[in-house]
Design an enzyme around this catalytic site. Structure first.
Site, PDB file in Angstrom:
ATOM      1  N   SER A  63      27.807  33.368  47.997  1.00 13.20           N
ATOM      2  CA  SER A  63      28.120  33.409  49.420  1.00 13.20           C
ATOM      3  C   SER A  63      27.489  32.184  50.097  1.00 13.20           C
ATOM      4  O   SER A  63      27.867  31.058  49.768  1.00 13.20           O
ATOM      5  CB  SER A  63      27.626  34.722  50.033  1.00 13.20           C
TER       6      SER A  63
ATOM      7  N   HIS B 262      33.891  40.535  47.707  1.00 18.72           N
ATOM      8  CA  HIS B 262      32.726  39.673  47.910  1.00 18.72           C
ATOM      9  C   HIS B 262      31.471  40.221  47.239  1.00 18.72           C
ATOM     10  O   HIS B 262      30.526  39.478  46.975  1.00 18.72           O
ATOM     11  CB  HIS B 262      32.483  39.512  49.416  1.00 18.72           C
TER      12      HIS B 262
END
Length: 239
Positions: A101, A213
């Protein structure tokens, strides 16, 4: 923090992985990560820290990277890598870099600005802030972090994007992403990987179906295991 490799012997130098957390406004502490443990089990040391921009150290520290991702925070991360070398733990010729991320962004940023790492793996990162806007469930992230919109200050967002500097990469780079990532769409990985290959860089692309994610924390077990093995395998390949 740093974790010693399995069967560590004092006085010997080891390959060392620098890990960068996501967020950026979160923090690492005393926690268990399968990825770290697996790397230590394979003979790597692991360094991880809370650079400027992290939570836990006050408002000023957290806000130190506002509108300037990649500047002060990368200095803190690289200082940690230097510290491992200075302590006589890490072999300066066998340093590796990864993160997810924001850590994926930072991996992309560092390999486009620094050449000390033998290999890197950028996980679920943003590499082009201009094209990310409108394609993320974190729609206001860019507005919060950079006080602008892509059509108002394209130059600022492009200057903060690792993709702009892709021609400067010398580090073999793995790009790892999930196909159902709605926080940072897989098109970010496709842009960065395509640019790396188009510029003649050593790179590989790993993509996972059905995952979002949170792959490394809550993905399908076989994908989580495979991801860890892929990252370590990439580092092994570039020893």
């Amino acid at each position: 923090w740093y974790m010693l490799p399995h069967d560590y012997k004092k006085g010997e130098k080891y390959p060392w992985v620098v890990q960068v957390h996501g967020g950026p406004h979160v923090m690492w502490g005393w926690s268990f990560w399968h990825e770290f443990q697996s790397m230590c089990a394979k003979g790597y040391g692991v360094y991880f820290s809370n650079p400027r921009g992290s939570d836990g150290y006050g408002h000023e520290f957290k806000g130190a990277i506002h509108k300037c991702w990649g500047e002060k925070d990368s200095q803190d991360i690289l200082a940690g890598a230097d510290l491992m070398v200075e302590k006589g733990l890490a072999d300066p010729d066998r340093l590796y870099l990864t993160g997810g991320s924001f850590g994926g962004f930072m991996t992309g940023w560092i390999v486009t600005h620094d050449h000390r790492f033998k290999a890197a793996c950028a996980q679920r990162g943003v590499y082009n802030f201009v094209s990310m806007y409108g394609a993320s469930d974190a729609l206001t992230l860019i507005e919060w972090e950079f006080d602008t919109l892509p059509w108002k200050n394209t130059e600022l967002l492009w200057d903060r994007s690792p993709l702009k500097y892709v021609e400067d990469v010398t580090t073999p780079t793995m790009v790892l992403h999930s196909e159902l990532d709605f926080r940072v769409g897989i098109s970010q990985a496709e842009e960065f990987y395509t640019a790396l290959k188009r510029c003649g860089k050593k790179a590989c692309f790993v993509r996972y179906p059905r995952e979002g994610h949170e792959l490394s924390r809550s993905g399908e077990p076989k994908h989580r295991v495979d991801g860890i093995e892929k990252i370590i395998g990439w580092f092994d390949e570039n020893l």
